[in-house]
Design a protein around this motif. Structure first.
Motif, short mmCIF file in Angstrom:
data_model
loop_
_atom_site.label_atom_id
_atom_site.label_comp_id
_atom_site.label_asym_id
_atom_site.label_seq_id
_atom_site.Cartn_x
_atom_site.Cartn_y
_atom_site.Cartn_z
N LEU A 131 0.92 -1.41 0.04
CA LEU A 131 -0.06 -0.10 0.11
C LEU A 131 0.95 1.32 -0.10
O LEU A 131 0.43 2.40 -0.61
N PHE B 70 4.03 -0.16 4.48
CA PHE B 70 2.64 -0.30 4.84
C PHE B 70 1.86 -1.27 3.83
O PHE B 70 1.97 -0.94 2.85
N LEU C 193 -2.58 -6.82 8.30
CA LEU C 193 -1.90 -5.54 7.96
C LEU C 193 -0.50 -5.43 8.54
O LEU C 193 -0.56 -5.42 9.77
N LEU D 217 2.96 -3.02 9.28
CA LEU D 217 3.66 -1.54 9.03
C LEU D 217 4.97 -1.80 9.59
O LEU D 217 5.31 -2.20 10.58
N CYS E 162 -4.60 10.26 8.71
CA CYS E 162 -3.95 9.79 7.57
C CYS E 162 -4.53 8.64 7.07
O CYS E 162 -4.79 7.39 7.40
N VAL E 163 -5.16 8.74 5.64
CA VAL E 163 -6.09 7.74 5.23
C VAL E 163 -5.47 7.22 3.91
O VAL E 163 -4.68 8.23 3.45
N PHE E 164 -5.56 5.94 3.63
CA PHE E 164 -4.96 5.33 2.49
C PHE E 164 -5.76 6.12 1.26
O PHE E 164 -7.17 6.44 1.15
N LEU F 270 -10.58 0.90 5.37
CA LEU F 270 -9.29 1.31 5.17
C LEU F 270 -8.61 1.76 3.63
O LEU F 270 -8.31 2.63 3.36
N MET G 23 -5.34 4.87 8.86
CA MET G 23 -4.70 3.85 9.00
C MET G 23 -4.22 3.53 10.37
O MET G 23 -4.23 2.44 10.80
N ARG G 24 -3.85 4.49 11.17
CA ARG G 24 -3.69 4.51 12.58
C ARG G 24 -4.86 3.65 13.20
O ARG G 24 -4.73 2.82 14.23
N ASN H 45 -3.50 -0.82 -6.54
CA ASN H 45 -4.07 -0.62 -5.43
C ASN H 45 -5.52 -0.49 -5.75
O ASN H 45 -6.46 -0.82 -4.93
N PRO I 70 1.31 6.01 11.75
CA PRO I 70 1.03 6.76 11.14
C PRO I 70 0.08 8.02 11.75
O PRO I 70 -0.44 7.87 12.72
#
Length: 129
Positions: A20, A29, A40, A42, A113-115, A64, A71-72, A122, A109
């Protein structure tokens, strides 16, 4: 297509499903899968190849990947995580199960903070889930 083995967690072989976020071609990630369950990961130390790995629900993975959950938050919603320090070979990895309460949140993250699925690979994984 041969899948890349990332980790062995509780005797489950966990394979790379989709990177990702990467940094200089090192996955930072990424989404993995083992026994039909998503994981998932990290990377928290790029030099030592140390990882935090969680086992989110399919719905959490969906949110997500579609930018609906930071993400967090996906990481912190879990009750436990595996801290993995990579060895020379998968069999020499140091895998430790820990309570999510012991996690240093400074390693995660940033809040909010979003993917974003900004590339074709992706987009494919997002459409699969």
């Amino acid at each position: 297509m041969k899948k890349e083995l990332c980790f062995v967690i509780d005797s489950v072989k966990v394979y790379l499903e989709q990177v990702l976020v990467d940094y200089i071609d090192v996955p930072i990630f990424f989404l993995c899968k083992g026994n039909e369950q998503y994981y998932l990961a990290l990377c928290i130390d790029i030099d030592e190849l140390e990882y935090i790995v969680v086992k989110p629900s399919l719905l959490e993975v969906y949110y997500l990947l579609h930018g609906k959950t930071p993400m967090r938050d996906v990481l912190l919603k879990q009750k436990e995580y595996w801290n993995i320090i990579s060895g020379e070979e998968i069999v020499s990895d140091v895998v430790t199960r820990r309570s999510i309460d012991s996690l240093d949140i400074a390693l995660l993250p940033e809040r909010k903070c979003v993917f974003s699925n900004s590339n074709k690979a992706n987009e494919r994984i997002c459409s699969k889930i």
